[in-house]
Design a protein around this motif. Structure first.
Motif, PDB file in Angstrom:
ATOM      1  N   HIS A 177      40.789  51.963  33.769  1.00  0.00           N
ATOM      2  CA  HIS A 177      40.425  52.641  32.524  1.00  0.00           C
ATOM      3  C   HIS A 177      39.619  53.900  32.819  1.00  0.00           C
ATOM      4  O   HIS A 177      38.406  53.837  33.057  1.00  0.00           O
ATOM      5  CB  HIS A 177      39.641  51.691  31.624  1.00  0.00           C
TER       6      HIS A 177
ATOM      7  N   GLU B 210      44.905  55.653  30.969  1.00  0.00           N
ATOM      8  CA  GLU B 210      44.902  54.474  31.826  1.00  0.00           C
ATOM      9  C   GLU B 210      45.815  54.743  33.018  1.00  0.00           C
ATOM     10  O   GLU B 210      46.881  55.341  32.874  1.00  0.00           O
ATOM     11  CB  GLU B 210      45.407  53.245  31.069  1.00  0.00           C
TER      12      GLU B 210
ATOM     13  N   ASP C  29      37.150  47.348  37.190  1.00  0.00           N
ATOM     14  CA  ASP C  29      38.261  46.766  36.436  1.00  0.00           C
ATOM     15  C   ASP C  29      38.895  45.596  37.182  1.00  0.00           C
ATOM     16  O   ASP C  29      39.413  44.663  36.557  1.00  0.00           O
ATOM     17  CB  ASP C  29      39.311  47.842  36.135  1.00  0.00           C
TER      18      ASP C  29
ATOM     19  N   TYR D 146      37.309  42.252  36.237  1.00  0.00           N
ATOM     20  CA  TYR D 146      37.841  41.697  34.983  1.00  0.00           C
ATOM     21  C   TYR D 146      39.244  41.127  35.219  1.00  0.00           C
ATOM     22  O   TYR D 146      39.596  40.068  34.693  1.00  0.00           O
ATOM     23  CB  TYR D 146      37.889  42.781  33.911  1.00  0.00           C
ATOM     24  N   HIS D 147      40.036  41.838  35.986  1.00  0.00           N
ATOM     25  CA  HIS D 147      41.406  41.409  36.274  1.00  0.00           C
ATOM     26  C   HIS D 147      41.415  40.038  36.962  1.00  0.00           C
ATOM     27  O   HIS D 147      42.284  39.190  36.683  1.00  0.00           O
ATOM     28  CB  HIS D 147      42.068  42.464  37.176  1.00  0.00           C
TER      29      HIS D 147
END
Length: 491
Positions: free
Chosen positions: A67, A72, A127, A130-131
């Protein structure tokens, strides 16, 4: 906070997969040491075209969404164990930025899009957590290329799950800071409010290292003396005021050595192994070194060596300035392994041409030679103008080659001054960054070799008997992580 920690390492390079300098060695060895202590250690680096491949690499099922400010982007993520370790590596495949053989520089110098490349790394590392649905307790960032990670954690992520993670910025070299035009802010998607003198702005540009230092929960550098030096104008490279401001959170921790790779008793890259109990193999390594560099094979002449990047920081212009004088006045040999400044490379090649069999220079990197040099050497030369920590002097002491070093940074913290006739010390230190000071200290080492052989032998044994492993340093990082976590959670 007690118990097992979840540690995310974010770095631009990682040994043994891709290496430019000592930073890669530190990230790899520290991760290995922490994982061996039972911590959950994960490392994120780019998947460069020049990265060493491994059959254990496996792609994650889904692409990673990164992000950024106005769009993106996507990365394919490869997972693999760090070789000979319980730590896990994640390699970010994104061809636009990382399908290149090098890390920082291209054929004409620094890559022009380094700002976007390492912004992408910083954002992607967050990110990825989170993934994976894995939230670290602490994110350990290494040098300017990861400087935006703490900024993201303090801004965009402040009220999100990743905002609970503490951050640690390790400064490996203040000279490299990551300066870029301010329009990188929009690409990064960071709030305009952090582009200010007490944040990312410095002299009208965005300074990644400055932002990382300002926003990190805790800061470390790679030796206690260097932690003091960078708070002064000469050592801080323009950021000394900020470092004095953050002095309460700034801690110097000496780098360690990975003995699974650097041990003359087990090193597979050596023609002969040796140890404190049986040094006979070192003489055989000396002969192999002399043969490899086309020096005259002579077991009685001391061999002084250099393994280094050939740059101004390392003070090797001081050696070039006295090369002819050394050859004319001392019975010594010099072997240089390194690459860097073309002018220095030229000077050393010229010296080798003028003094065949006595002075030799290999301009390039060769891992096998990098191990053979300290094994075959009698002395290491390291006349650095500044040295955050240094690893070459540690390798040389482990391999029984007392170092000749300038008294600065981590060299002060790791090399103990030789005291004539007392059997004390591990090397030779000098203070003035001048050709004459280096010449005199080489002369001191040379006279010790010829006139005080028992002292020379004791210097070798002293260096080889010290423990330079990661256990103590890894324990200090554990404590710093816990301090950072407590501070992030409000005590």
């Amino acid at each position: 906070m007690k118990g097992r920690l979840k540690v995310l390492m974010v770095a631009p390079e990682l040994a043994p997969l891709i290496k430019v300098g000592g930073l890669a060695d530190v990230v790899g060895a520290l991760s290995k040491a922490l994982a061996a202590k039972g911590h959950d250690v994960r490392i994120v680096i780019p998947k460069y075209a020049g990265l060493r491949h491994d059959e254990t690499e496996q792609p994650l099922d889904q692409p990673l969404v990164v992000h950024l400010g106005d769009h993106e982007a996507y990365a394919r993520v490869w997972e693999m164990p760090l070789p000979e370790s319980r730590a896990t590596c994640y390699l970010l495949e994104h061809d636009e930025f990382f399908n290149r053989a090098s890390v920082y520089t291209g054929p004409s110098g620094n890559e022009k899009d380094n700002g976007r490349r390492f912004t992408f790394l910083s954002r992607a590392a967050i990110d990825l957590c989170y993934h994976l649905d894995w939230m670290p307790d602490v994110v350990h960032c290494h040098d300017w290329a990861t400087g935006l990670v703490p900024v993201y954690l303090n801004t965009n992520e402040r009220d999100a799950p990743m905002g609970c993670a503490a951050s640690l910025m390790t400064v490996h070299n203040m000279q490299h800071q990551g300066w870029f035009p301010p329009d990188l802010m929009a690409y990064a998607g960071l709030p305009a409010s952090v582009y200010r003198p007490d944040g990312l702005e410095s002299g009208g540009e965005l300074n990644m290292l400055k932002g990382g230092i300002y926003h990190s929960t805790k800061i470390t550098t790679v030796s206690p003396t260097y932690a003091k030096e960078i708070q002064a104008p000469d050592g801080g490279c323009g950021l000394h005021d900020l470092l004095r401001y953050r002095a309460g959170d700034l801690i110097g921790v000496i780098n360690g050595v990975d003995y699974s790779e650097w041990d003359p008793g087990t090193d597979k890259l050596l023609p002969h192994n040796y140890s404190l109990k049986d040094m006979s193999g070192k003489a055989a390594c000396k002969q192999a070194l002399q043969e490899a560099f086309s020096l005259k094979v002579d077991p009685h002449v001391p061999v002084f060596t250099v393994v280094s990047r050939l740059v101004d920081q390392k003070g090797l212009d001081l050696l070039a300035a006295i090369g002819d004088r050394l050859m004319q006045t001392m019975q010594i040999q010099i072997a240089i392994l390194g690459t860097g400044d073309p002018a220095l490379e030229h000077l050393f090649r010229d010296l080798a041409a003028r003094h065949p069999g006595r002075f030799a220079a290999y301009t390039g990197f060769n891992n096998q030679l990098a191990h053979l040099v300290p094994a075959g050497a009698d002395f290491l030369l390291m006349p650095s103008r500044f040295e955050p920590c240094g690893l070459s002097q540690l390798y040389s002491m482990i391999y029984g080659a007392p170092p000749v070093v300038r008294a600065t940074g981590g060299l002060i913290d790791t090399v103990e001054q030789y005291i004539e006739g007392e059997g004390k010390g591990t090397g030779f230190l000098f203070h003035d960054a001048t050709p004459d000071a280096l010449y005199d200290t080489i002369g001191w080492a040379c006279s010790t070799y010829y006139d005080r052989p028992d002292d020379f032998r004791q210097l070798q044994l002293n260096g080889m008997s010290r423990n330079y492993g990661w256990d103590e340093s890894a324990a200090k990082y554990e404590q710093i992580y816990r301090w950072a976590i407590e501070a992030r959670l409000g005590g």
